[in-house]
Design a protein around this motif. Structure first.
Motif, PDB file in Angstrom:
ATOM      1  N   SER A 153      34.131  21.334  32.690  1.00  0.00           N
ATOM      2  CA  SER A 153      35.538  21.113  33.024  1.00  0.00           C
ATOM      3  C   SER A 153      36.432  21.314  31.796  1.00  0.00           C
ATOM      4  O   SER A 153      37.476  21.976  31.881  1.00  0.00           O
ATOM      5  N   ASP A 154      36.022  20.759  30.661  1.00  0.00           N
ATOM      6  CA  ASP A 154      36.819  20.892  29.440  1.00  0.00           C
ATOM      7  C   ASP A 154      36.980  22.347  29.023  1.00  0.00           C
ATOM      8  O   ASP A 154      38.073  22.795  28.681  1.00  0.00           O
ATOM      9  N   VAL A 155      35.887  23.094  29.038  1.00  0.00           N
ATOM     10  CA  VAL A 155      35.944  24.494  28.588  1.00  0.00           C
ATOM     11  C   VAL A 155      36.732  25.357  29.565  1.00  0.00           C
ATOM     12  O   VAL A 155      37.556  26.178  29.140  1.00  0.00           O
ATOM     13  N   LEU A 156      36.522  25.193  30.857  1.00  0.00           N
ATOM     14  CA  LEU A 156      37.294  25.985  31.817  1.00  0.00           C
ATOM     15  C   LEU A 156      38.780  25.692  31.687  1.00  0.00           C
ATOM     16  O   LEU A 156      39.615  26.597  31.746  1.00  0.00           O
ATOM     17  N   GLY A 157      39.128  24.436  31.504  1.00  0.00           N
ATOM     18  CA  GLY A 157      40.529  24.082  31.290  1.00  0.00           C
ATOM     19  C   GLY A 157      41.068  24.705  30.021  1.00  0.00           C
ATOM     20  O   GLY A 157      42.197  25.199  29.992  1.00  0.00           O
ATOM     21  N   GLU A 158      40.273  24.689  28.967  1.00  0.00           N
ATOM     22  CA  GLU A 158      40.714  25.271  27.696  1.00  0.00           C
ATOM     23  C   GLU A 158      40.878  26.785  27.802  1.00  0.00           C
ATOM     24  O   GLU A 158      41.818  27.361  27.238  1.00  0.00           O
ATOM     25  N   SER A 176      51.895  23.825  31.799  1.00  0.00           N
ATOM     26  CA  SER A 176      51.338  22.554  32.265  1.00  0.00           C
ATOM     27  C   SER A 176      49.982  22.295  31.629  1.00  0.00           C
ATOM     28  O   SER A 176      49.385  23.167  31.003  1.00  0.00           O
ATOM     29  N   LEU A 177      49.487  21.086  31.839  1.00  0.00           N
ATOM     30  CA  LEU A 177      48.105  20.793  31.503  1.00  0.00           C
ATOM     31  C   LEU A 177      47.212  21.557  32.480  1.00  0.00           C
ATOM     32  O   LEU A 177      47.610  21.822  33.617  1.00  0.00           O
ATOM     33  N   PRO A 178      46.006  21.914  32.074  1.00  0.00           N
ATOM     34  CA  PRO A 178      45.127  22.657  32.979  1.00  0.00           C
ATOM     35  C   PRO A 178      44.623  21.804  34.138  1.00  0.00           C
ATOM     36  O   PRO A 178      44.441  20.592  33.997  1.00  0.00           O
ATOM     37  N   GLN A 179      44.409  22.459  35.247  1.00  0.00           N
ATOM     38  CA  GLN A 179      43.784  21.853  36.422  1.00  0.00           C
ATOM     39  C   GLN A 179      42.461  22.579  36.632  1.00  0.00           C
ATOM     40  O   GLN A 179      42.418  23.803  36.581  1.00  0.00           O
ATOM     41  N   VAL A 180      41.378  21.834  36.884  1.00  0.00           N
ATOM     42  CA  VAL A 180      40.059  22.429  37.043  1.00  0.00           C
ATOM     43  C   VAL A 180      39.464  21.982  38.369  1.00  0.00           C
ATOM     44  O   VAL A 180      39.523  20.806  38.713  1.00  0.00           O
ATOM     45  N   VAL A 232      34.221  28.301  40.859  1.00  0.00           N
ATOM     46  CA  VAL A 232      34.975  27.320  40.081  1.00  0.00           C
ATOM     47  C   VAL A 232      36.273  27.958  39.610  1.00  0.00           C
ATOM     48  O   VAL A 232      36.344  29.180  39.433  1.00  0.00           O
ATOM     49  N   HIS A 233      37.296  27.130  39.429  1.00  0.00           N
ATOM     50  CA  HIS A 233      38.621  27.621  39.057  1.00  0.00           C
ATOM     51  C   HIS A 233      39.262  26.691  38.046  1.00  0.00           C
ATOM     52  O   HIS A 233      39.076  25.482  38.110  1.00  0.00           O
ATOM     53  N   SER A 234      40.026  27.266  37.156  1.00  0.00           N
ATOM     54  CA  SER A 234      40.893  26.470  36.301  1.00  0.00           C
ATOM     55  C   SER A 234      42.224  27.198  36.239  1.00  0.00           C
ATOM     56  O   SER A 234      42.274  28.423  36.348  1.00  0.00           O
ATOM     57  N   SER A 235      43.285  26.442  36.100  1.00  0.00           N
ATOM     58  CA  SER A 235      44.597  27.078  36.091  1.00  0.00           C
ATOM     59  C   SER A 235      45.578  26.274  35.262  1.00  0.00           C
ATOM     60  O   SER A 235      45.393  25.080  35.023  1.00  0.00           O
ATOM     61  N   VAL A 236      46.595  26.966  34.817  1.00  0.00           N
ATOM     62  CA  VAL A 236      47.760  26.325  34.215  1.00  0.00           C
ATOM     63  C   VAL A 236      48.974  26.870  34.945  1.00  0.00           C
ATOM     64  O   VAL A 236      48.983  28.011  35.407  1.00  0.00           O
TER      65      VAL A 236
END
Length: 161
Positions: free
Chosen positions: A88-93, A113-117, A44-48
């Motif tokens: 999703s919320d936590v990874l984005g945060e 930017s807003l996070p992408q998950v 899983v990945h999240s990024s800004v």
């Protein structure tokens, strides 16, 4: 044109340690143990994205199990109680917190930017026209976790999406 980044591996490691101590392991019983393996697996990945004075991405990646554990710690829940939305919320945060710390070290004019998950283990996050410039790679209770920075190459700021 993007300026040379002023955030190095030690800076990023300090930011990650602060996040770990504040949100994921406040009792200090399960720290992220660095492996320095930039090719470790992730599901899983999240990024800004950061644009302006510096252009690139800050990426949080981990196994699904480590992500569930992070979400559970962040939300004071058991990992098996974490929903996909919670995950999703936590990874984005997490990406947002670390990205905000990176942005604070950059010259004025950087925008976050807003996070992408991405929660699909069969996919790989790609950042075209970028190069990885630093990262923190480790294991958290036997599960891979990484936080990396990717800088856009050349003058094409739009090509780094």
């Amino acid at each position: 044109m993007s300026v040379e980044v002023e955030v190095n591996e030690n800076d990023l490691a300090e930011m990650v340690e602060q996040v770990w101590e504040s949100y994921l392991d406040p009792e200090g019983v399960s720290p992220l143990m660095q492996t320095y393996d930039e090719n470790q697996a992730s599901e899983v990945h999240s990024s800004v994205s950061i644009t302006g004075s510096w252009t690139g991405h800050v990426v949080y990646a981990s196994s699904l199990q480590a992500a569930r554990r992070a979400a559970g710690a962040f939300l004071a829940m058991e990992p098996d109680e974490v929903s996909e939305e919670d995950l999703s919320d936590v990874l984005g945060e997490l990406a947002n917190i670390i990205g905000g710390n990176v942005k604070a070290m950059l010259p004025p004019g950087a925008l976050l930017s807003l996070p992408q998950v991405v929660l699909a283990p069969e996919t790989t996050a790609r950042y075209p026209n970028t190069q990885r410039i630093t990262g923190v790679y480790g294991m958290w209770d036997g599960e891979p976790v990484s936080i990396s920075m990717w800088q856009s190459r050349g003058d094409n700021k739009e090509g780094a999406e």
